[in-house]
Design an enzyme around this catalytic site. Structure first.
Site, PDB file in Angstrom:
ATOM      1  CE  LYS A   1       1.858 -33.197  43.686  1.00 51.33           C
ATOM      2  NZ  LYS A   1       2.342 -34.050  44.848  1.00 51.33           N
TER       3      LYS A   1
ATOM      4  CB  SER B   1       6.366 -33.799  45.821  1.00 50.86           C
ATOM      5  OG  SER B   1       5.481 -32.425  45.026  1.00 50.86           O
TER       6      SER B   1
END
Length: 249
Positions: A102, A61
């Protein structure tokens, strides 16, 4: 022998009475270099172990900035020290049983939305995000203008199309954000291939700016200098004796 003392000959002088030759200046320099190098190297190693933790990226991601399986060095920090643009390691039971990685794009009080000319906006400022995959827009589907609650963070993956992040969790409550105390570390570098992750300039103009660099470069420099001093100092003695033997031979 009397009283266990050893003599050096008929003169009756003991071994303790024989003066030792002074150490050569080169030996003193060599010893000092090894001692200083050991302090620098071991100090850097201890400081690094305290300041940093290794992590492995579990998903793609955050590609292409970091890929799945990459080993990272992340600085242990408190969540209230996080700034926009930081790549963080965090744990939240509603997201996963494992630590996740993230990018922080907005902090408490910010308004984040998409899109302005295909760019993410924070507090009305459209961001240039060169770390996104080449040829991919910054657009995040179904991301209305969202105010980040105080003490919370809005997190996105760099691979926006396939990241289960704040944009994908808007309906989970608190606008898909996580509390800042969920952050356990801020990523500074990829272990292999070695790469330091710079703070994105896109966020520098926003209030609070970006995070200052971590101590990783200083630690690396200290360890390298220490290693050079240890090996250089250890090699100096034998080399000096060999040169001296050649001059007197």
């Amino acid at each position: 022998m009397h009283g266990g003392e050893r003599t050096t000959g008929d003169s009756g002088r003991t071994a303790r009475d024989v003066p030792r030759p002074p150490r050569a200046p080169g030996a003193l320099v060599s010893g000092a270099a090894v001692a200083l190098g050991s302090v620098l190297f071991l100090g850097a190693a201890v400081w690094g172990a305290v300041a940093y933790r290794p992590y492995t990226v579990p998903t793609p991601s955050m590609a292409p900035t970091v890929e799945a399986g990459d080993r990272l060095l992340a600085q242990r920090i408190d969540g209230d020290r996080v700034r926009r643009g930081d790549i963080v390691v965090f744990s939240h039971p509603d997201w996963s049983d494992l630590p996740l990685v993230k990018r922080v794009v907005a902090v408490g009080g910010d308004t984040v939305g998409c899109c302005a000319d295909g760019r993410l906006t924070v507090n009305g400022t459209a961001l240039d995000e060169p770390y996104l995959p080449a040829g991919r827009p910054a657009a995040v589907t179904s991301l209305p203008s969202t105010v980040v609650p105080a003490g919370r963070l809005f997190l996105l993956g760099d691979a926006r199309g396939g990241s289960l992040d704040s944009a994908a969790r808007l309906r989970d409550g608190d606008g898909g954000t996580v509390p800042d105390d969920a952050v356990v570390a801020r990523v500074d570098a990829v272990v292999w291939p070695p790469a330091t992750l710079a703070r994105p300039a896109a966020f520098a103009a926003l209030p609070g700016g970006v995070s200052a660099p971590g101590p990783l470069r200083s630690l690396t420099a200290s360890a390298l200098v220490g290693a050079v001093l240890v090996f250089g100092g250890a090699a100096h003695g034998p080399l000096a004796r060999r040169l001296a033997a050649r001059r007197t031979g």
